[in-house]
Design a protein around this motif. Structure first.
Motif, short mmCIF file in Angstrom:
data_model
loop_
_atom_site.label_atom_id
_atom_site.label_comp_id
_atom_site.label_asym_id
_atom_site.label_seq_id
_atom_site.Cartn_x
_atom_site.Cartn_y
_atom_site.Cartn_z
N PHE A 1 0.87 -1.18 0.00
CA PHE A 1 0.00 0.00 0.00
C PHE A 1 0.90 1.23 0.00
O PHE A 1 1.54 1.53 1.01
N ARG B 1 -11.04 5.36 6.51
CA ARG B 1 -9.60 5.13 6.40
C ARG B 1 -9.25 3.76 6.98
O ARG B 1 -8.56 2.97 6.36
N ARG C 1 -7.97 0.39 4.88
CA ARG C 1 -6.71 -0.25 5.27
C ARG C 1 -6.94 -1.74 5.58
O ARG C 1 -6.20 -2.61 5.12
N GLN D 1 -7.80 -3.70 2.38
CA GLN D 1 -6.64 -3.89 1.50
C GLN D 1 -5.74 -4.99 2.06
O GLN D 1 -5.23 -5.82 1.32
N LYS D 2 -5.56 -5.03 3.37
CA LYS D 2 -4.72 -6.07 3.98
C LYS D 2 -5.35 -7.43 3.75
O LYS D 2 -4.67 -8.41 3.45
N LEU E 1 -2.29 5.24 6.55
CA LEU E 1 -2.64 4.21 5.57
C LEU E 1 -1.44 3.46 5.00
O LEU E 1 -1.53 2.28 4.68
N ASP F 1 1.98 1.59 3.76
CA ASP F 1 3.17 0.79 4.06
C ASP F 1 4.38 1.67 3.79
O ASP F 1 5.31 1.72 4.56
#
Ligand code: ATP
Length: 355
Positions: free
Chosen positions: A32, A174, A178, A181-182, A201, A203
């Motif tokens: 990310f 947010r 996050r 997406q993980k 957010l 990485d």
């Protein structure tokens, strides 16, 4: 899913504005990455070149093993989430979610499976038969996310997706983005001008300035070791305090004339002017005997858990963060640990010494 590679990516618009200049970046599969920077730094242009919504003037975009410079957006296996949601107003949420899949002739039962799965993940099941106008901003943004998810793309591209939402909803969305997406492990590139959103957010953060990469790193690394005064002021709230100072005889002389010792690894080779950086939370109240300097209190911002003291030091402004309840007088004796010092070249603004 796929890695994304940008090689010497450059965009010059027809009028001659170079919005993005020589950007090299490797984004790992599943990573990310957040592109952050002030208005006009080129972040949207960069994202739009990855998406295929903007042509590339020089360099290359690779998604997985393919160079995609000449491919249409629809051929790039990416899904984009926009600030204005870009939903079709005249059809239902369910139809909005399945629209792109039907166009790609995906079998009906597979479409139903994907839509059902996305609706469950995003908790939009109860709204599937409503039209977008009958949804709140947050619910619309969830549908926009759902439309990206059902595509099962190699990458998600987000262009300031939360800027139309109120502050509280932005924070909760947010967190959801996050977590989602993980869970999905989909490579993501996210554009924002909000440094807090970027910090929470990413990485990895990519700080852009004038169309070039100024710094790339994990949020904490960028916060702790900004490569320049530009990054130091942009990442972190309140912004890092920056003060003109002098190096003389291995000591740092502050604008008020006070001199403090500095770790030798930070010292520049030559004596002379530098810019001193100090984070608000690295300033502490000291006894008059071990104070590094004294500053006048101009006003206090109460944040509930913290008190931000706005101070004046020989004509310069600075901010110090204290725990709630700390008593503050009109003139404060302050100190900081030598390791908290950031030094920058007074002329170029670039960081001096070891990080
Ligand atoms: N179509 C265009 N034609 C000419 N110049 C453009 C065009 N689009 C953007 N620019 C210019 O390119 C530069 C970068 O714009 P871009 O929109 O990528 O910045 P940004 O960082 O996303 O800004 P913002 O946060 O305000 O959206 C700006 O100077 C802008 O004026």
């Amino acid at each position: 899913m796929a890695a994304i590679t940008l090689e010497n990516l450059t965009k010059t618009y027809a009028g001659g504005v170079t919005a993005v200049s020589g950007v090299d970046l490797d984004i790992a599969d599943g990573e990310f990455v957040v592109l952050v920077g002030p208005s006009g730094c080129g972040k949207s242009t960069l994202l739009r070149m990855i998406a295929g919504l903007e042509t590339v003037s020089a360099g290359a975009v690779r998604i997985g093993a393919r160079e995609v410079n000449r491919l249409e957006p629809a051929e790039r296996d990416i899904a984009m989430v926009f600030q204005n949601y870009a939903l079709y107003p005249h059809i239902t949420v369910r139809q909005n979610l399945s629209y792109g899949l039907r166009n790609r002739r995906i079998p009906k039962d597979e479409i139903a499976r994907r839509v059902g799965e996305a609706a469950r993940m995003l908790e939009i099941g109860p709204y599937l038969d409503r039209k977008p106008r009958a949804l709140s901003g947050g619910q619309r943004q969830r549908v926009a996310m759902g439309r990206a998810i059902v595509r099962e793309p190699a990458a998600f591209l987000f262009d300031e997706p939360l800027s139309n939402l109120d502050a509280k909803l932005r924070v909760s969305m947010r967190g959801e983005i996050r977590a989602l997406q993980k869970r999905l492990g989909t490579t993501s590139v996210y554009v924002t001008h909000d440094q807090l959103e970027a910090m929470t957010l990413a990485d990895r953060l990519v700080v852009l300035r004038g169309g070039r990469i100024e710094q790339v790193g994990t949020p904490l690394d960028v916060y702790r070791n900004p490569v320049s005064t530009f990054v130091a002021e942009f990442i972190g709230a309140p912004a890092m305090n920056l003060l003109p100072a002098q190096i003389a005889q291995e000591r740092l002389r502050l604008p008020c004339g006070a001199a403090v010792a500095v770790p030798s690894c930070l010292l520049p080779r030559a004596e002379g002017p530098v810019t001193l950086g100090l984070r608000a939370e690295d300033l502490r109240l000291a006894s008059p005997e071990d104070a590094a300097f004294h500053a006048d209190l101009s006003h206090v911002e109460e944040l509930g858990s913290q008190r931000l003291a706005h101070l004046r030091l020989s004509g310069h402004s600075l901010v110090a963060a204290f725990d709630k309840g700390v008593a503050l007088s009109d003139r404060l004796a302050l100190a900081f640990a030598p390791e908290a010092v950031h030094l920058f070249d007074a002329r170029t603004g670039l960081r001096l010494g070891a990080p």
